[in-house]
Design an enzyme around this catalytic site. Structure first.
Site, PDB file in Angstrom:
ATOM      1  CG  ASP A 159      -3.852 -12.475  38.711  1.00  0.00           C
ATOM      2  OD1 ASP A 159      -2.704 -12.078  38.999  1.00  0.00           O
ATOM      3  OD2 ASP A 159      -4.079 -13.591  38.203  1.00  0.00           O
ATOM      4  CB  CYS A 164      -2.558 -24.755  40.673  1.00  0.00           C
ATOM      5  SG  CYS A 164      -2.825 -23.430  39.510  1.00  0.00           S
ATOM      6  NE  ARG A 176      -1.254 -19.891  47.348  1.00  0.00           N
ATOM      7  CZ  ARG A 176      -0.934 -20.471  46.208  1.00  0.00           C
ATOM      8  NH1 ARG A 176      -1.719 -21.366  45.669  1.00  0.00           N
ATOM      9  NH2 ARG A 176       0.192 -20.166  45.583  1.00  0.00           N
ATOM     10  NE  ARG A 228      -0.154 -21.143  36.578  1.00  0.00           N
ATOM     11  CZ  ARG A 228      -0.296 -20.499  37.746  1.00  0.00           C
ATOM     12  NH1 ARG A 228      -1.136 -20.973  38.635  1.00  0.00           N
ATOM     13  NH2 ARG A 228       0.422 -19.421  38.011  1.00  0.00           N
ATOM     14  CE  LYS A 267      -0.511 -13.690  44.798  1.00  0.00           C
ATOM     15  NZ  LYS A 267       0.063 -14.707  43.895  1.00  0.00           N
ATOM     16  CG  ASN A 268       1.627 -12.169  41.660  1.00  0.00           C
ATOM     17  OD1 ASN A 268       1.725 -13.012  42.553  1.00  0.00           O
ATOM     18  ND2 ASN A 268       0.595 -12.091  40.859  1.00  0.00           N
TER      19      ASN A 268
HETATM   20  C1  EPZ Z   1       2.001 -15.025  37.090  1.00  0.00           C
HETATM   21  O1  EPZ Z   1       1.883 -16.433  36.978  1.00  0.00           O
HETATM   22  C2  EPZ Z   1       1.278 -14.650  38.365  1.00  0.00           C
HETATM   23  N1  EPZ Z   1       1.922 -15.301  39.503  1.00  0.00           N
HETATM   24  C3  EPZ Z   1      -0.185 -15.076  38.275  1.00  0.00           C
HETATM   25  O2  EPZ Z   1      -0.839 -14.627  39.467  1.00  0.00           O
HETATM   26  C4  EPZ Z   1      -0.817 -14.376  37.080  1.00  0.00           C
HETATM   27  O3  EPZ Z   1      -2.161 -14.790  36.948  1.00  0.00           O
HETATM   28  C5  EPZ Z   1      -0.034 -14.738  35.805  1.00  0.00           C
HETATM   29  O4  EPZ Z   1       1.363 -14.378  35.981  1.00  0.00           O
HETATM   30  C6  EPZ Z   1      -0.559 -14.019  34.577  1.00  0.00           C
HETATM   31  O5  EPZ Z   1      -0.516 -12.656  34.783  1.00  0.00           O
HETATM   32  C7  EPZ Z   1       3.069 -14.777  39.997  1.00  0.00           C
HETATM   33  O6  EPZ Z   1       3.599 -13.798  39.496  1.00  0.00           O
HETATM   34  C8  EPZ Z   1       3.653 -15.468  41.186  1.00  0.00           C
HETATM   35  P1  EPZ Z   1       2.377 -16.956  33.058  1.00  0.00           P
HETATM   36  P2  EPZ Z   1       2.762 -17.236  35.868  1.00  0.00           P
HETATM   37  O7  EPZ Z   1       3.633 -17.708  32.942  1.00  0.00           O
HETATM   38  O8  EPZ Z   1       4.061 -16.577  35.685  1.00  0.00           O
HETATM   39  C9  EPZ Z   1       1.442 -20.471  30.081  1.00  0.00           C
HETATM   40  C10 EPZ Z   1      -2.356 -14.775  41.235  1.00  0.00           C
HETATM   41  O9  EPZ Z   1      -3.568 -15.015  41.335  1.00  0.00           O
HETATM   42  N2  EPZ Z   1       2.836 -20.894  30.255  1.00  0.00           N
HETATM   43  O10 EPZ Z   1       2.333 -15.534  32.591  1.00  0.00           O
HETATM   44  O11 EPZ Z   1       2.740 -18.659  36.230  1.00  0.00           O
HETATM   45  C11 EPZ Z   1       0.613 -20.646  31.341  1.00  0.00           C
HETATM   46  O12 EPZ Z   1       0.154 -21.977  31.459  1.00  0.00           O
HETATM   47  C12 EPZ Z   1      -1.483 -15.600  40.309  1.00  0.00           C
HETATM   48  O13 EPZ Z   1      -1.756 -13.853  41.861  1.00  0.00           O
HETATM   49  C13 EPZ Z   1       3.343 -21.924  29.464  1.00  0.00           C
HETATM   50  O14 EPZ Z   1       2.632 -22.496  28.635  1.00  0.00           O
HETATM   51  O15 EPZ Z   1       1.861 -17.000  34.573  1.00  0.00           O
HETATM   52  C14 EPZ Z   1      -0.505 -19.659  31.143  1.00  0.00           C
HETATM   53  O16 EPZ Z   1      -1.505 -20.262  30.340  1.00  0.00           O
HETATM   54  C15 EPZ Z   1      -2.284 -16.645  39.573  1.00  0.00           C
HETATM   55  N3  EPZ Z   1       4.634 -22.315  29.625  1.00  0.00           N
HETATM   56  C16 EPZ Z   1       0.170 -18.525  30.367  1.00  0.00           C
HETATM   57  O17 EPZ Z   1       1.394 -19.066  29.846  1.00  0.00           O
HETATM   58  C17 EPZ Z   1       5.465 -21.699  30.529  1.00  0.00           C
HETATM   59  O18 EPZ Z   1       6.648 -22.079  30.621  1.00  0.00           O
HETATM   60  C18 EPZ Z   1       0.527 -17.319  31.223  1.00  0.00           C
HETATM   61  O19 EPZ Z   1       1.219 -17.811  32.352  1.00  0.00           O
HETATM   62  C19 EPZ Z   1       4.943 -20.663  31.330  1.00  0.00           C
HETATM   63  C20 EPZ Z   1       3.631 -20.274  31.163  1.00  0.00           C
END
Ligand code: EPZ
Length: 444
Positions: free
Chosen positions: A330, A137, A422, A142, A43-44
């Site tokens: 995840d 969410c 989803r 996020r 998915k990702n």
């Molecule tokens: C990706 O989300 C995945 N989604 C998530 O999968 C996954 O859990 C996550 O990476 C971590 O591996 C997709 O790829 C579509 P991050 P993403 O940016 O990119 C903070 C699932 O269940 N952050 O690595 O949104 C954020 O709040 C989903 O399949 C900031 O602070 O995750 C989090 O605490 C859920 N500022 C941490 O970084 C930013 O600009 C990691 O988030 C961006 C992120």
């Protein structure tokens, strides 16, 4: 999945969501599973590679696309931007030669965080983008500050007003400039957004403290197949040399390591022997290592196959979620379900997201003994779970409840299936084919 042209108005995702909302999963637990299951495309990867196809002004054919509500939604976002999409089974044809607007649809982007990542390609192609903020969410706020700051470092002007991220590249060329960017957090999405933007920028971009997830590497390989010059994907330092344009390509998405991990846990929690085919074992090293800590045997059968064997007993262990190659966030909820039946006390630390332990209370409804304090969950193993009606709060929480229901004595009814649909490609159907007593019923 039938052949179909995806358009902004295609209502399959609404139908799917509404069907999911109007149906529940009923599971009668206590059955062991057997057989083999083919793992779907990631998915990702699919979501971000679909966004990446915006970088190309020709035809892209993407194979192994999973059948998911989120993929449908991403298709509708791209279609609203003027992209032509045709899907036949797991093959998606994308043509982004005509991006007719830089304004992504508000109601779709706010429902699908991954669609925000398209701001990188749109800005790189058009020099301007109006992208709604994805918003928070169930699992956390996020934010997208790292995405925005990286684009600003590449020369974009970005203002946020009325919930929309307005970005444009000043100057005659309207072309992003290469930059050296350090990510405070090894964010998957920020790494992907900025890597995509950099492929068409003027000069060299270096992303330090980049995310190393396999899906980041998959996106990089897709962009390289279109002619991008990217080095270091999968390491903490990614270097991108901008090129004037990217060309058509054909690409196959990697298997979904989180779906694979979910099925490994399904085998473990039901004390079954299962074979997973079309997986990449190297993407599952932290998951396999943790299963072995718990006493579960996982064997690498053929190059792309894993076999999980029934364990005599399940032992407690501790888990801390970390960016890849650490234990994936995840997989935290599915493992919490497993640990509810392990002998002893387990400590789970959710270090990536600030609110991703909500499934604990629903697991307790099934007879688990879990105490949550901040980002830590203390799981005391119990000899048995007992079926009950439960509510899924997010995608991976839904999976955890399905896994617990497979092991629980009696009947479990799971509501909130739109979360499950989803991100899992027919999880209930695949489990049914492995012998689980699981069926999707009208919620009435
Ligand atoms: C990706 O989300 C995945 N989604 C998530 O999968 C996954 O859990 C996550 O990476 C971590 O591996 C997709 O790829 C579509 P991050 P993403 O940016 O990119 C903070 C699932 O269940 N952050 O690595 O949104 C954020 O709040 C989903 O399949 C900031 O602070 O995750 C989090 O605490 C859920 N500022 C941490 O970084 C930013 O600009 C990691 O988030 C961006 C992120």
């Amino acid at each position: 999945m039938e052949d179909k042209r995806i358009s902004p108005s295609s209502s399959l995702v609404d139908a799917k969501s509404s069907v999911a909302d109007s149906s529940v999963l009923q599971i009668r637990g206590g059955h062991s599973l057997q057989g083999h299951v083919r793992i779907s495309g990631a998915k990702n990867s699919a979501l971000v590679i679909m966004a990446g196809a915006l970088l190309c002004s020709g035809d892209c054919r993407i194979h192994n696309v999973p059948s998911l509500a989120d993929v449908e939604k991403m298709g509708r976002v791209l279609s609203a931007l003027g992209v032509n999409l045709q899907q036949s089974g797991s093959v998606l044809d994308v043509n982004a030669s005509q991006i007719t607007t830089s304004k992504a649809p508000y109601e779709l982007v706010t429902q699908l965080r991954a669609s925000f990542f398209a701001i990188g390609p749109i800005l790189a192609r058009l020099g301007v983008a109006q992208m709604p903020l994805p918003g928070g969410c169930a699992i956390g706020a996020r934010p997208v500050d790292l995405h925005v700051r990286g684009l600003q470092a590449m020369g974009a002007e970005v203002q946020v007003e009325h919930g929309i991220c307005n970005a444009y590249v000043p100057g005659h060329s309207r072309r992003l400039q290469g930059a050296k960017i350090y990510l405070d957090i090894a964010s998957v999405g920020a790494t992907e957004t900025l890597m995509m933007a950099a492929t068409l920028a003027e000069g060299e971009t270096i992303i330090e403290n980049a995310a190393r997830e396999p899906e980041v590497v998959d996106l990089a390989n897709f962009c390289i197949a279109m002619g991008a010059k990217i080095q270091g994907a999968g390491t903490s330092t990614i270097t991108i040399e901008g090129v004037p344009e990217l060309h058509s390509t054909e690409y196959t998405i990697i298997p979904d390591r989180i779906e694979a991990g979910t099925f490994l846990v399904a085998g473990a929690i039901t004390r079954s022997e299962l074979t997973l085919i079309e997986v990449v074992p190297d993407h599952l090293l932290p998951v396999i290592a943790k299963l072995r800590d718990i006493g579960v045997t996982v064997l690498e059968e053929a190059p792309h196959s894993l076999r999980v064997l029934p364990a005599d007993s399940l032992k407690a262990t501790d888990i801390e979620t970390l960016p890849y190659p650490g234990f994936p966030t995840d997989m935290q909820a599915p493992f919490m379900a497993l640990l509810t039946l392990s002998e002893g006390d387990s400590l789970i630390n959710e270090s990536v997201f600030e609110n991703r332990l909500r499934h604990a209370s629903e697991l307790n409804r099934l007879g688990a003994d879990i105490r949550v304090k901040g980002n830590a969950a203390f799981v005391r193993g119990v000899p048995m779970l007992s079926g009950a009606p439960v509510l899924a709060t997010d995608l991976r929480a839904a999976a955890a409840l399905v896994l617990a229901g497979l092991a629980a004595e009696g009947k479990t009814i799971i509501q909130g299936l739109h979360h499950l649909d989803r991100g899992y490609d027919q999880l209930d159907v695949k489990l049914q084919q492995l012998g689980a007593n699981i069926e999707r019923l009208p919620s009435s």
